[in-house]
Structures are given as structure tokens and as C-alpha cells.
Enzyme design. Structure first.
Site, PDB file in Angstrom:
ATOM      1  N   ASN A 153      10.392   1.924  -7.835  1.00 15.71           N
ATOM      2  CA  ASN A 153      11.400   0.908  -8.198  1.00 15.71           C
ATOM      3  C   ASN A 153      12.279   1.328  -9.379  1.00 15.71           C
ATOM      4  O   ASN A 153      13.432   0.950  -9.472  1.00 15.71           O
ATOM      5  CB  ASN A 153      10.755  -0.459  -8.464  1.00 15.71           C
ATOM      6  CG  ASN A 153       9.656  -0.421  -9.487  1.00 15.71           C
ATOM      7  OD1 ASN A 153       9.031   0.624  -9.690  1.00 15.71           O
ATOM      8  ND2 ASN A 153       9.391  -1.532 -10.135  1.00 15.71           N
ATOM      9  N   LYS A 176       2.811  12.439 -10.695  1.00 18.21           N
ATOM     10  CA  LYS A 176       3.089  12.248  -9.268  1.00 18.21           C
ATOM     11  C   LYS A 176       4.052  11.065  -9.127  1.00 18.21           C
ATOM     12  O   LYS A 176       3.639   9.920  -9.258  1.00 18.21           O
ATOM     13  CB  LYS A 176       1.814  11.957  -8.470  1.00 18.21           C
ATOM     14  CG  LYS A 176       2.103  11.944  -6.961  1.00 18.21           C
ATOM     15  CD  LYS A 176       1.079  11.200  -6.147  1.00 18.21           C
ATOM     16  CE  LYS A 176       1.296   9.723  -6.099  1.00 18.21           C
ATOM     17  NZ  LYS A 176       2.588   9.284  -5.509  1.00 18.21           N
ATOM     18  N   GLY A 229       2.036   0.363 -10.755  1.00 22.49           N
ATOM     19  CA  GLY A 229       2.085  -0.015  -9.343  1.00 22.49           C
ATOM     20  C   GLY A 229       1.388  -1.337  -9.129  1.00 22.49           C
ATOM     21  O   GLY A 229       1.331  -2.171 -10.040  1.00 22.49           O
ATOM     22  N   SER A 230       0.824  -1.514  -7.948  1.00 25.15           N
ATOM     23  CA  SER A 230       0.263  -2.826  -7.606  1.00 25.15           C
ATOM     24  C   SER A 230      -1.071  -3.066  -8.308  1.00 25.15           C
ATOM     25  O   SER A 230      -1.772  -2.136  -8.691  1.00 25.15           O
ATOM     26  CB  SER A 230       0.080  -2.940  -6.095  1.00 25.15           C
ATOM     27  OG  SER A 230      -0.893  -2.030  -5.667  1.00 25.15           O
ATOM     28  N   GLU A 251       0.032  -0.371 -15.687  1.00 30.32           N
ATOM     29  CA  GLU A 251       1.159  -1.326 -15.713  1.00 30.32           C
ATOM     30  C   GLU A 251       1.232  -1.886 -14.303  1.00 30.32           C
ATOM     31  O   GLU A 251       1.753  -1.242 -13.400  1.00 30.32           O
ATOM     32  CB  GLU A 251       2.464  -0.625 -16.064  1.00 30.32           C
ATOM     33  CG  GLU A 251       2.497   0.028 -17.420  1.00 30.32           C
ATOM     34  CD  GLU A 251       2.486  -0.964 -18.561  1.00 30.32           C
ATOM     35  OE1 GLU A 251       2.643  -2.181 -18.323  1.00 30.32           O
ATOM     36  OE2 GLU A 251       2.294  -0.519 -19.694  1.00 30.32           O
ATOM     37  N   LEU A 252       0.667  -3.078 -14.103  1.00 27.67           N
ATOM     38  CA  LEU A 252       0.488  -3.556 -12.732  1.00 27.67           C
ATOM     39  C   LEU A 252       1.456  -4.697 -12.434  1.00 27.67           C
ATOM     40  O   LEU A 252       2.441  -4.867 -13.134  1.00 27.67           O
ATOM     41  CB  LEU A 252      -0.983  -3.942 -12.553  1.00 27.67           C
ATOM     42  CG  LEU A 252      -1.959  -2.844 -13.042  1.00 27.67           C
ATOM     43  CD1 LEU A 252      -3.390  -3.266 -12.862  1.00 27.67           C
ATOM     44  CD2 LEU A 252      -1.696  -1.507 -12.379  1.00 27.67           C
ATOM     45  N   CYS A 285       8.742  -5.360 -11.804  1.00 27.89           N
ATOM     46  CA  CYS A 285       7.430  -5.995 -12.010  1.00 27.89           C
ATOM     47  C   CYS A 285       7.526  -7.233 -12.895  1.00 27.89           C
ATOM     48  O   CYS A 285       6.711  -8.145 -12.772  1.00 27.89           O
ATOM     49  CB  CYS A 285       6.444  -4.991 -12.580  1.00 27.89           C
ATOM     50  SG  CYS A 285       7.075  -4.124 -14.009  1.00 27.89           S
ATOM     51  N   GLU A 382       2.659 -11.278  -5.720  1.00 32.44           N
ATOM     52  CA  GLU A 382       4.000 -10.839  -6.113  1.00 32.44           C
ATOM     53  C   GLU A 382       4.812 -10.456  -4.876  1.00 32.44           C
ATOM     54  O   GLU A 382       4.418  -9.526  -4.158  1.00 32.44           O
ATOM     55  CB  GLU A 382       3.794  -9.602  -7.002  1.00 32.44           C
ATOM     56  CG  GLU A 382       5.020  -9.017  -7.579  1.00 32.44           C
ATOM     57  CD  GLU A 382       4.683  -7.803  -8.449  1.00 32.44           C
ATOM     58  OE1 GLU A 382       3.770  -7.042  -8.094  1.00 32.44           O
ATOM     59  OE2 GLU A 382       5.342  -7.645  -9.479  1.00 32.44           O
TER      60      GLU A 382
HETATM   61  N1  LIG Z   1       4.421  -2.634 -11.185  1.00 26.98           N
HETATM   62  C1  LIG Z   1       5.437  -2.015 -10.604  1.00 26.98           C
HETATM   63  O1  LIG Z   1       6.384  -1.610 -11.241  1.00 26.98           O
HETATM   64  C2  LIG Z   1       5.382  -1.782  -9.115  1.00 26.98           C
HETATM   65  C3  LIG Z   1       6.212  -0.819  -8.527  1.00 26.98           C
HETATM   66  C4  LIG Z   1       6.167  -0.613  -7.144  1.00 26.98           C
HETATM   67  C5  LIG Z   1       5.316  -1.362  -6.368  1.00 26.98           C
HETATM   68  N2  LIG Z   1       4.537  -2.294  -6.980  1.00 26.98           N
HETATM   69  C6  LIG Z   1       3.635  -3.139  -6.192  1.00 26.98           C
HETATM   70  O2  LIG Z   1       3.249  -2.492  -5.012  1.00 26.98           O
HETATM   71  C7  LIG Z   1       3.388  -3.383  -3.922  1.00 26.98           C
HETATM   72  C8  LIG Z   1       3.677  -2.710  -2.672  1.00 26.98           C
HETATM   73  O3  LIG Z   1       4.530  -1.589  -2.806  1.00 26.98           O
HETATM   74  P1  LIG Z   1       4.521  -0.582  -1.589  1.00 26.98           P
HETATM   75  O4  LIG Z   1       4.928  -1.324  -0.354  1.00 26.98           O
HETATM   76  O5  LIG Z   1       5.300   0.654  -1.909  1.00 26.98           O
HETATM   77  O6  LIG Z   1       2.993  -0.289  -1.448  1.00 26.98           O
HETATM   78  P2  LIG Z   1       2.041   0.802  -1.973  1.00 26.98           P
HETATM   79  O7  LIG Z   1       0.850   0.115  -2.557  1.00 26.98           O
HETATM   80  O8  LIG Z   1       1.844   1.746  -0.850  1.00 26.98           O
HETATM   81  O9  LIG Z   1       2.784   1.648  -3.115  1.00 26.98           O
HETATM   82  C9  LIG Z   1       3.079   1.186  -4.416  1.00 26.98           C
HETATM   83  C10 LIG Z   1       3.107   2.398  -5.343  1.00 26.98           C
HETATM   84  O10 LIG Z   1       1.769   2.810  -5.593  1.00 26.98           O
HETATM   85  C11 LIG Z   1       1.559   4.151  -5.159  1.00 26.98           C
HETATM   86  N3  LIG Z   1       0.206   4.233  -4.612  1.00 26.98           N
HETATM   87  C12 LIG Z   1      -0.282   3.550  -3.562  1.00 26.98           C
HETATM   88  N4  LIG Z   1      -1.576   3.862  -3.369  1.00 26.98           N
HETATM   89  C13 LIG Z   1      -1.885   4.767  -4.330  1.00 26.98           C
HETATM   90  C14 LIG Z   1      -3.077   5.463  -4.671  1.00 26.98           C
HETATM   91  N5  LIG Z   1      -4.235   5.264  -4.015  1.00 26.98           N
HETATM   92  N6  LIG Z   1      -3.037   6.325  -5.702  1.00 26.98           N
HETATM   93  C15 LIG Z   1      -1.899   6.504  -6.403  1.00 26.98           C
HETATM   94  N7  LIG Z   1      -0.759   5.876  -6.140  1.00 26.98           N
HETATM   95  C16 LIG Z   1      -0.752   5.015  -5.115  1.00 26.98           C
HETATM   96  C17 LIG Z   1       2.654   4.434  -4.143  1.00 26.98           C
HETATM   97  O11 LIG Z   1       2.960   5.808  -4.095  1.00 26.98           O
HETATM   98  C18 LIG Z   1       3.794   3.603  -4.727  1.00 26.98           C
HETATM   99  O12 LIG Z   1       4.453   4.314  -5.720  1.00 26.98           O
HETATM  100  C19 LIG Z   1       4.512  -4.295  -4.348  1.00 26.98           C
HETATM  101  O13 LIG Z   1       4.410  -5.521  -3.688  1.00 26.98           O
HETATM  102  C20 LIG Z   1       4.312  -4.430  -5.810  1.00 26.98           C
HETATM  103  O14 LIG Z   1       3.428  -5.484  -6.095  1.00 26.98           O
HETATM  104  C21 LIG Z   1       4.548  -2.532  -8.305  1.00 26.98           C
HETATM  105  O1  LIG Z   2      15.330  -1.918 -16.514  1.00 25.39           O
HETATM  106  S1  LIG Z   2      14.302  -2.444 -17.365  1.00 25.39           S
HETATM  107  O2  LIG Z   2      14.562  -3.862 -17.716  1.00 25.39           O
HETATM  108  O3  LIG Z   2      14.170  -1.641 -18.582  1.00 25.39           O
HETATM  109  C1  LIG Z   2      12.771  -2.376 -16.558  1.00 25.39           C
HETATM  110  C2  LIG Z   2      12.033  -3.515 -16.390  1.00 25.39           C
HETATM  111  C3  LIG Z   2      10.815  -3.439 -15.723  1.00 25.39           C
HETATM  112  C4  LIG Z   2      10.364  -2.230 -15.256  1.00 25.39           C
HETATM  113  C5  LIG Z   2       9.031  -2.143 -14.553  1.00 25.39           C
HETATM  114  O4  LIG Z   2       9.101  -2.630 -13.239  1.00 25.39           O
HETATM  115  C6  LIG Z   2      11.095  -1.098 -15.450  1.00 25.39           C
HETATM  116  C7  LIG Z   2      12.323  -1.169 -16.106  1.00 25.39           C
END
Ligand SMILES: NC(=O)c1ccc[n+]([C@@H]2O[C@H](COP(=O)([O-])OP(=O)(O)OC[C@H]3O[C@@H](n4cnc5c(N)ncnc54)[C@H](O)[C@@H]3O)[C@@H](O)[C@H]2O)c1
Ligand SMILES: O=S(=O)(O)c1ccc(CO)cc1
Length: 480
Positions: A153, A176, A229-230, A251-252, A285, A382
Site C-alpha cells: 500500500n 522483502k 501487514g495484516s 505494524e498491523l 492502515c 478492516e
Molecule cells: N498494515 C498495513 O499497512 C497493511 C498493508 C497491506 C495489507 N494489510 C492487510 O492485509 C490484508 C489483506 O491484504 P492482501 O489481500 O494483500 O493479503 P495478504 O495477507 O496476502 O498480504 C498482505 C501483505 O502481507 C504479506 N504477507 C502475507 N503473508 C505473509 C507471510 N506469511 N509472511 C510475510 N509476509 C506475508 C504480503 O506479501 C502482503 O504484503 C488487508 O485487508 C489489510 O488488513 C495491511
Molecule cells: O502517507 S502517510 O500518511 O504518511 C501513511 C499513513 C499510513 C501508512 C501505513 O499504512 C503509511 C503512510
């Protein structure tokens, strides 16, 4: 617009041919393949981890001033290439080009801030309680090689947060990035290496996310894991790190509430809310999700919110008129549809949007839902997309309770013109970042992190650096 040839950086060499095969990188605005990404095999992952072990020894030997100067030079290179990097970011991720340029320049600011913080990693001297002690000091030292995992994102900002803090503290890194958006991270890594980070101290790999993370977390060279991530994946990686007692920052996800008070400036609150909700197509997020509106003004707010959401111009990020780009990949579209269908089945009202846009690309219409029951999926998980939920409330206490009801606590927001209410809400909202009358809670100088299941640890600010250090008690006695 040009997209670069993709390569991994492993043990000091850029590699376009790797053992793990390759996968397509897709432009989410057109669904066309724009490049192929080489994927690392297990031997290459081991090479990266071993290189990080050697790179750590070289990098930590540099003085804080040397590290600061190298990182500031990297920030300068990122700034100079901001337009090029932003174009790559928009091609692979989809957000409007102006947002990408802002993201890249902010990434340079994050690197600058952490570089300067490297020089302020102070310890302290503690008066000894026994005789014969020359000094009794508390010092901080780099934790060691870091495995960093970033999502799609914010392909520049999120790698920049991890690389800047880890390198400023004296750690080496295997990063990664998301396989959907590797080009931006590759250009950042190149800037750090060109600025003088030792080649073995900075590795970039891609592959199957679960296999790569599992391999690196178990590898004895890796001392710390940092993941964005999630919540679900964060828990898995955190558990795996804990089995080795390795340090972990997560950072979830969040589910940010917005409480609009009776006395708020509605037009200001609404304008800010629309911009914050649909920025990056809601894939943030800390994005606002649940809007709590006084019942007496619910109709007025809903009507104006829907009108503004409908007026947003959707399109490719490369088009200067675009206000909202596509979602990052195809799975997000299916997920949005599940959120909407579930809410409607449970009795919520769909006020606008709610479906994939009739055009090529992963576009989902700006969507507004009202009166979603607490058990609907959109009120518990979310959505991570362009879905806003509007809920009426009767008393401020009730709104605060609802805002705090979920097991997440990343961002939380409120709008009021009353200073006492502002302070009350600032204290009452259970979140790592609370914004009163504004949504700008992500700043290089400020710590960014979640409460409850939204995370562990912080990034950016002075706190961000500390999570890449260990504390050492260092006592020097008078020689006998
Ligand atoms: N906190 C954040 O900034 C953020 C960013 C992206 C996605 N998400 C969350 O992920 C959910 C789904 O996103 P998606 O459809 O891409 O699903 P996803 O769970 O496949 O991927 C989300 C991210 O996590 C990474 N990931 C997934 N499984 C992993 C593992 N076992 N080890 C390391 N990295 C892994 C993926 O490469 C991707 O970058 C979203 O609904 C959101 O809640 C959160
Ligand atoms: O663009 S920013 O407001 O700096 C921003 C907010 C949240 C995140 C994490 O998802 C990354 C950047």
C-alpha cells in the site's frame, strides 16, 4: 512511463536470474503485465542472510556520524529521483502520481530524521552503589541483522521506515517488499547502496511471502523481525519470532473510528473525512472506517458524504485528473464485494457504490454503508479499501464506547470545536495515534504504532530507532 528491469540484491550483487522462478508484476489500472520479478530460492535466501551477518559487522563498526552522513546522502538521492521513483510506484501500485511524489519525498524525510537520530542514541551514566567502579553506563547497541517485510500500500514509505531506522541504528537488513510492488523498493535500495551502505549490509529478496518469512525468521543470522501487514499474518510471524526469542515489531491493521461531535464544523469535518477515507483507495492502515455522527445530524451528514463520494474521479494514477486509483490487486476487489454483501445481508443500508467499476483495472466504487450491525464483517474486520460506514449515536459516552469496542487501536479521530471535549476525546480514545480535528497522524518525527492487536512497537520518531537496539549495562571497575 518506464518501468525498470527488476532484480534482487543478494550478497552484494544485483541478480536478474534466480533459482525461484519469476512472477508477473501487474499494472492495477490496466491489468497488464509490466515486468517480471525474479524470485529467490532457498539457497539465495541463505546467501542473503549470511551476507547480512557479514554486512552487520562492517556497518556497526562505522561511527554514528558516518552512518548519518551516508543515510543523508541516500535521502538526497531519493529526493533527486522522486519523480522517477513515483512513476514506478504509480505504475505498480495505482495511486495518483501526485500522491506517489508526496510519498517518495516524505520517505526521504523519514530517512533524514532517522539519520540525525543516529547521532542522538544517547546512553546514561548511573552513580554506582559500590566502591571501586569507574563508570556504570547504560548504552544502546544495534540488535543485529533484521528481516523486514513490507506490504504494497505504501511501496516507498514503509520500506523507508524500516530501512532508515535499522540502518541508522547500525543494523544490516534483508528486506522483502510486496511482490506486487517491488520496483519502488528496488530503487530505494539502490539509493542506499549508491550512497555508501556496504553492499552486504543491505539485501532485497522476493518470493513466496510465507516461505521467505519462515526461512528468514528461522535463520540463525537474523536477530530481529519487522513486519507491516495484516493482524493475522503479524500474529503468525510474531509467534515464529518468539519461538527463537527474536525481537519483533509489528505494524498491523486498524479499524479507525471518527467521532464527529455535535459542535464540530461539519463542512470542515466532512471535507477532511472524504480526503482521508478515499486516499490511496482506502488502503491505509490508519484510514478512517467507522464514522460516528450525532443522530440529530445523521441525515444531513449522510447526504453530503454520499454526494462527495460519488463526485470522486476514479481513474489511472497516471492521469492528473484522478482522485482515486484502483485497488492494488485482484483479490482486494473480491474482498470488498464480500464486505458489502455481508453488511447488506445483515440489514445495513448501501448508500452508494458497492461494486466493481465497469472498466478495466481493479477499480471499486467509493462505497458508503449506513447502520451496519455490530456483527457485520465490515464492523469487525478492516476492509482496507474504499468503504466508509456511517453510524448514528445519541450520547458522546456511547460514541466513545463504540469507538473503543474493537480489539484494534491504530488510528482514532474526532472533530469538535470545544477544547475540553478535544482533551477528553484525546484521552479516552484507545489508539496509538489520535487525531483531533485532523487526520495527519503519520509524520517522520512522530512515533507510529498500534495498541491492542494493531501492533507491537513503533516506527518513525525517536522511538522508531530504539526498537532496533538492545540495552547493555556496561560497568567498568578500577583495575586491581
Ligand atoms: N498494515 C498495513 O499497512 C497493511 C498493508 C497491506 C495489507 N494489510 C492487510 O492485509 C490484508 C489483506 O491484504 P492482501 O489481500 O494483500 O493479503 P495478504 O495477507 O496476502 O498480504 C498482505 C501483505 O502481507 C504479506 N504477507 C502475507 N503473508 C505473509 C507471510 N506469511 N509472511 C510475510 N509476509 C506475508 C504480503 O506479501 C502482503 O504484503 C488487508 O485487508 C489489510 O488488513 C495491511
Ligand atoms: O502517507 S502517510 O500518511 O504518511 C501513511 C499513513 C499510513 C501508512 C501505513 O499504512 C503509511 C503512510
Amino acid at each position: 512511463m518506464d518501468y525498470p528491469e527488476l532484480a534482487l540484491h543478494i550478497a552484494g550483487r544485483w541478480r536478474t536470474q534466480t533459482q525461484g522462478g519469476r512472477r508477473a508484476v501487474i499494472d492495477p489500472a490496466t491489468e497488464e503485465t509490466i515486468a517480471h520479478l525474479p524470485l529467490a530460492g532457498r539457497e539465495e535466501l541463505a546467501e542473503a542472510a549470511e551476507a547480512a551477518r557479514r554486512g552487520f559487522i562492517q556497518w556497526r563498526a562505522k561511527s554514528a556520524l558516518e552512518r548519518c552522513n551516508i543515510l543523508r546522502a541516500a535521502a538526497q538521492k531519493i529526493r533527486e529521483q522522486a519523480k522517477t521513483i513515483a512513476q514506478v510506484l504509480t505504475l505498480e501500485q495505482g495511486k495518483p502520481l501526485a500522491e506517489s511524489v508526496r510519498e517518495v519525498t516524505l520517505s526521504a524525510d523519514i530517512v533524514d530524521f532517522q539519520a540525525e537520530e543516529a547521532k542522538r542514541l544517547y546512553g546514561r551514566l548511573v552513580p554506582p552503589r559500590v566502591e571501586g567502579i569507574l563508570s556504570q553506563a547504560v548504552v544502546r547497541r544495534p540488535v543485529g541483522p533484521v528481516a523486514a517485510f513490507t506490504p504494497w500500500n505504501f511501496p516507498a514509505n514503509l520500506p523507508a521506515r524500516k530501512l532508515a531506522s535499522a540502518l541508522a541504528a547500525g543494523c544490516s537488513v534483508v528486506i522483502k517488499p510486496a511482490e506486487e510492488t517491488p520496483g519502488t523498493c528496488m530503487l530505494l535500495v539502490r539509493a542506499f547502496l549508491d550512497a555508501g551502505v556496504p553492499p552486504e549490509a543491505l539485501n532485497m529478496v522476493c518470493g513466496d511471502p510465507a516461505e521467505v518469512s519462515s526461512f528468514l525468521i528461522d535463520h540463525p543470522a537474523i536477530a530481529k523481525v519487522s513486519f507491516t501487514g495484516s493482524v493475522a499474518v503479524g500474529k503468525l510471524l510474531g509467534e515464529q519470532a518468539a519461538r527463537h526469542v527474536k525481537r519483533f515489531t509489528g505494524e498491523l491493521g486498524g479499524h479507525a473510528p471518527v467521532i464527529v461531535c455535535e459542535d464540530a464544523d461539519f463542512s470542515f469535518a466532512l471535507k477532511s473525512s472524504i480526503a482521508a477515507k478515499f486516499r490511496n483507495a482506502g488502503q491505509v492502515c490508519a484510514s478512517p472506517i467507522r464514522f460516528y455522527i450525532p443522530r440529530s445530524r445523521f441525515g444531513e451528514w449522510s447526504e453530503a458524504f454520499v454526494q462527495a463520494a460519488r463526485a470522486l474521479r476514479m481513474g489511472p494514477g497516471t492521469d492528473a485528473a484522478t482522485q482515486m486509483g484502483p485497488l492494488a490487486h485482484a483479490r482486494r476487489i473480491e474482498d470488498m464485494q464480500r464486505f458489502v454483501d455481508d453488511a447488506v445481508e445483515r440489514g445495513a443500508q448501501l448508500l452508494c457504490g458497492g461494486q466493481r467499476a465497469q472498466r478495466p483495472g481493479y477499480f471499486f466504487e467509493p462505497t458508503v454503508i449506513a447502520n451496519a450491525p455490530p456483527d457485520s464483517r465490515v464492523m469487525r474486520q478492516e476492509p482496507f479499501g474504499p468503504i466508509a460506514v456511517l453510524q448514528p449515536y445519541d450520547t458522546l459516552d456511547e460514541a466513545i464506547d463504540s469507538a473503543n469496542a474493537l480489539p484494534y487501536g491504530l488510528g482514532a479521530y474526532a472533530f469538535t470545536r470545544d477544547l475540553h471535549t478535544a482533551h477528553r476525546l484525546g484521552e479516552a480514545l484507545e489508539a496509538g495515534m489520535v487525531g483531533i480535528n485532523h487526520f495527519g497522524v503519520s509524520q517522520p518525527e512522530m512515533p507510529f504504532g498500534g495498541w491492542k492487536e494493531s501492533g507491537i512497537g513503533q516506527e518513525m520518531g525517536a522511538e522508531g530507532l530504539l526498537h532496533y537496539t538492545e540495552v547493555k549495562t556496561l560497568t567498568v571497575g578500577v583495575p586491581a
